[in-house]
Design a protein around this motif. Sequence first.
Motif, PDB file in Angstrom:
ATOM      1  N   GLU A  26       0.852  -1.179   0.000  1.00  0.00           N
ATOM      2  CA  GLU A  26       0.000   0.000   0.000  1.00  0.00           C
ATOM      3  C   GLU A  26       0.891   1.234   0.000  1.00  0.00           C
ATOM      4  O   GLU A  26       1.791   1.361   0.821  1.00  0.00           O
ATOM      5  N   PRO A  29      -0.859   7.285  -4.402  1.00  0.00           N
ATOM      6  CA  PRO A  29      -0.763   7.417  -5.860  1.00  0.00           C
ATOM      7  C   PRO A  29       0.525   8.135  -6.260  1.00  0.00           C
ATOM      8  O   PRO A  29       0.961   9.068  -5.588  1.00  0.00           O
ATOM      9  N   LYS A  33       4.261   2.216  -7.654  1.00  0.00           N
ATOM     10  CA  LYS A  33       3.883   0.809  -7.520  1.00  0.00           C
ATOM     11  C   LYS A  33       3.753   0.124  -8.879  1.00  0.00           C
ATOM     12  O   LYS A  33       4.305  -0.947  -9.095  1.00  0.00           O
ATOM     13  N   THR A  34       3.034   0.730  -9.786  1.00  0.00           N
ATOM     14  CA  THR A  34       2.759   0.124 -11.086  1.00  0.00           C
ATOM     15  C   THR A  34       4.002   0.036 -11.952  1.00  0.00           C
ATOM     16  O   THR A  34       4.236  -0.979 -12.618  1.00  0.00           O
ATOM     17  N   GLU A  56      -4.582  -4.864 -14.417  1.00  0.00           N
ATOM     18  CA  GLU A  56      -4.981  -3.457 -14.416  1.00  0.00           C
ATOM     19  C   GLU A  56      -6.466  -3.429 -14.730  1.00  0.00           C
ATOM     20  O   GLU A  56      -6.904  -4.088 -15.667  1.00  0.00           O
ATOM     21  N   ALA A  61      -5.440   1.989 -18.899  1.00  0.00           N
ATOM     22  CA  ALA A  61      -4.423   1.873 -17.847  1.00  0.00           C
ATOM     23  C   ALA A  61      -3.484   0.702 -18.128  1.00  0.00           C
ATOM     24  O   ALA A  61      -2.272   0.808 -17.898  1.00  0.00           O
ATOM     25  N   ASP A 124      -2.999  -4.928  -9.356  1.00  0.00           N
ATOM     26  CA  ASP A 124      -2.744  -3.497  -9.235  1.00  0.00           C
ATOM     27  C   ASP A 124      -4.080  -2.749  -9.167  1.00  0.00           C
ATOM     28  O   ASP A 124      -5.060  -3.189  -9.760  1.00  0.00           O
ATOM     29  N   GLU A 125      -4.100  -1.643  -8.476  1.00  0.00           N
ATOM     30  CA  GLU A 125      -5.311  -0.827  -8.345  1.00  0.00           C
ATOM     31  C   GLU A 125      -6.480  -1.644  -7.807  1.00  0.00           C
ATOM     32  O   GLU A 125      -7.627  -1.444  -8.196  1.00  0.00           O
ATOM     33  N   HIS A 127      -7.996  -1.518  -5.134  1.00  0.00           N
ATOM     34  CA  HIS A 127      -9.009  -0.745  -4.408  1.00  0.00           C
ATOM     35  C   HIS A 127     -10.178  -0.369  -5.312  1.00  0.00           C
ATOM     36  O   HIS A 127     -11.259  -0.048  -4.833  1.00  0.00           O
ATOM     37  N   GLU A 128      -9.976  -0.428  -6.614  1.00  0.00           N
ATOM     38  CA  GLU A 128     -11.055  -0.196  -7.573  1.00  0.00           C
ATOM     39  C   GLU A 128     -11.812  -1.509  -7.745  1.00  0.00           C
ATOM     40  O   GLU A 128     -11.746  -2.156  -8.779  1.00  0.00           O
TER      41      GLU A 128
END
Length: 156
Positions: A26, A29, A33-34, A56, A61, A124-125, A127-128
């Motif tokens: 964590e 932004p 990380k990506t 992704e 993205a 990745d991402e 949380h979305e």
Amino acid sequence: MTRLPIDDILPCLREALAARTEAVLEAPPGAGKTTRVPLALLDEPWLDGQKIVMLEPRRLAARSAAEQLARGLNETTGETVGYRIRFDSHVGPRTRIEVVTEGILTRMLQRDPALEGVGLLIFDEFHERSLDADLGLALALQARELLRDCPLCACC
């Protein structure tokens, strides 16, 4: 190369993944990380030359992440780093990092639940949250439990 906040914790992440089969990372932004994590882990001994698949959630993205990762290696997409999205794929025989969307990951897991040749799966991402991402995680966890040898625990 510009230093990013994630660079300071990459050694700890390498150690964590060498000792365990999973880690949660964590960071805010823009921390890197990506764009830094897959490249930093590509030559880890425990990966043993296998692929990294990074999820992704959106097509744009995924393509952008793959292009940025490839630029980090002074390559174009389809060489070491590639992507697969709906109706578009830039992967080649030497591709070791594949950036994929949720639907592609789900199909990969349905076609080959053990994900043969894949040594690391990055969400990745995450949380979305979406139904497709949750399904991908559930299928990946089930496959790991049922189909992968795990020398670190008695569950596999």
